[in-house]
Design a protein around this motif. Structure first.
Motif, PDB file in Angstrom:
ATOM      1  N   HIS A  56       0.838  -1.230   0.058  1.00  0.00           N
ATOM      2  CA  HIS A  56       0.044   0.125  -0.182  1.00  0.00           C
ATOM      3  C   HIS A  56       0.880   1.325  -0.016  1.00  0.00           C
ATOM      4  N   ASP A  57       0.621   2.016  -1.028  1.00  0.00           N
ATOM      5  CA  ASP A  57       1.306   3.348  -1.072  1.00  0.00           C
ATOM      6  C   ASP A  57       2.882   3.333  -0.899  1.00  0.00           C
TER       7      ASP A  57
ATOM      8  N   HIS B  64      -7.447   5.113  -0.675  1.00  0.00           N
ATOM      9  CA  HIS B  64      -6.008   5.413  -1.345  1.00  0.00           C
ATOM     10  C   HIS B  64      -5.415   5.894  -0.083  1.00  0.00           C
TER      11      HIS B  64
ATOM     12  N   ASP C 207      -4.348   5.887   4.548  1.00  0.00           N
ATOM     13  CA  ASP C 207      -3.948   4.810   5.325  1.00  0.00           C
ATOM     14  C   ASP C 207      -4.898   4.289   6.273  1.00  0.00           C
TER      15      ASP C 207
END
Length: 325
Positions: free
Chosen positions: A206-207, A252, A254
């Motif tokens: 993630h990211d 998108h 956290d």
């Protein structure tokens, strides 16, 4: 199949002594979870204990059945389960902290190929590949017999699988095409404890980072992926998540939804680390193991590992509000 397994007994005993972090109230603008309903029930006695989940483009769910060591597919309407593939029998499993062979994490490539973790304590321990449409699984990476491959995620852009190792407290990287595994990250933050021998568990990309849950510590961790693809310093992003198994992000940002296995809860974990309960046993959860989010739908498999006398392994769906976090 025995009613309680060594791994499960260890988890239950340890978590009884843990103290839950007080849940914070809902904040304005954060995602909301509503309309929970169980769409499919499974057979505990047959080993149909869903451990992990990957979603198909049509909204159906690919589930690993841990103790039946197979992958099945459940339609978005709850139809099925339909067998996709079965991992090979292991005659004398020596799985750390457990002693039984189990199917664990699952990841799906865009072409429909599935990758599955298999913890056996034998040469079959590692990552197995199932071709699009199912068929005979093929072992593409062998992990050491004293490891416990658990959460699994695929970075197709870089051709790398990341694997959480609950026994050694590490994250392995494995080439997507197969080959030699490498310890990508390790250290105290990922380690199990003497009281609870399951450390790194769930895993998501993630990211620009690999996120990992640590069951022994009740934490959610972020490990940045550096420009050279090595692991950056481990960051603790949330604590007090006792009995955490796998998790998923809601968008998108956290914000994440985390399955708390032993407490039969799903927690909404905010970017600042605070969290609140959004689903419980009264909604149908029975020792949830993982979470998947697609558009406005949350999917939560439950394995019913600790429930007596009437375990109800199932798949629960709920609605989630659209939110950038």
């Amino acid at each position: 199949m025995p009613r309680q397994h060594p791994r499960l007994a260890a988890v239950a005993t340890a978590t009884a002594a843990l103290t839950l972090l007080a849940a914070a109230p809902a904040s304005a603008g954060e995602p909301t979870v509503s309309d929970p309903r169980v769409v499919a029930h499974f057979d505990f006695a047959a080993g149909e204990t869903p451990e992990n989940i990957a979603l198909e483009p049509d909204g159906s769910a690919d589930l690993t059945f841990a103790f039946a060591h197979k992958v099945v597919r459940v339609g978005k309407d709850g139809s099925g389960p339909t067998d996709v593939a079965t991992l090979p029998e292991v005659t004398d499993p020596q799985t750390p902290n457990l002693g039984a062979a189990i199917a664990t994490g699952i990841a799906r490539a865009h072409d429909g190929t599935l990758y599955v973790g298999y913890a056996t304590g034998t040469a079959e321990t590692g990552i197995w590949r199932i071709g699009p449409g199912g068929g005979e699984p093929e072992q593409i990476a062998q992990l050491p017999t004293d490891t416990f491959p658990n959460g699994l995620a695929l970075d197709e852009e870089c051709g790398t699988l990341y694997v959480a190792d609950s026994a050694r407290g590490a994250v392995w990287s494995v080439p997507q095409e197969g080959g030699e595994p490498t310890v990508w990250a390790s250290g105290p933050a990922l380690a199990p404890s003497p009281q609870l021998p399951f450390g790194a568990n769930g895993l998501k990309l993630h990211d620009g980072a690999v996120w990992v849950s640590n069951t022994a510590e009740g934490t959610l961790l972020r490990i940045p992926v550096e420009e050279d693809r090595t692991a950056g310093p481990v960051e603790t992003r949330a604590t007090g998540l006792d009995g955490i198994d796998d998790f998923a992000f809601t968008g998108h940002g956290d914000t994440a939804l985390a399955a708390l296995n032993t407490d039969s809860k799903v927690e909404l974990v905010r970017p600042d680390g605070t969290h609140r309960t959004v689903l419980t046993a009264t909604d149908g959860l029975d020792n949830p193991t993982s979470v998947a989010v697609r558009a406005k739908t949350v999917h939560v498999p439950s394995a019913a590992y600790f429930t007596t006398p009437n375990p109800d392994p199932n798949l629960l769906l709920a609605r989630i509000s659209k939110n950038k976090s």
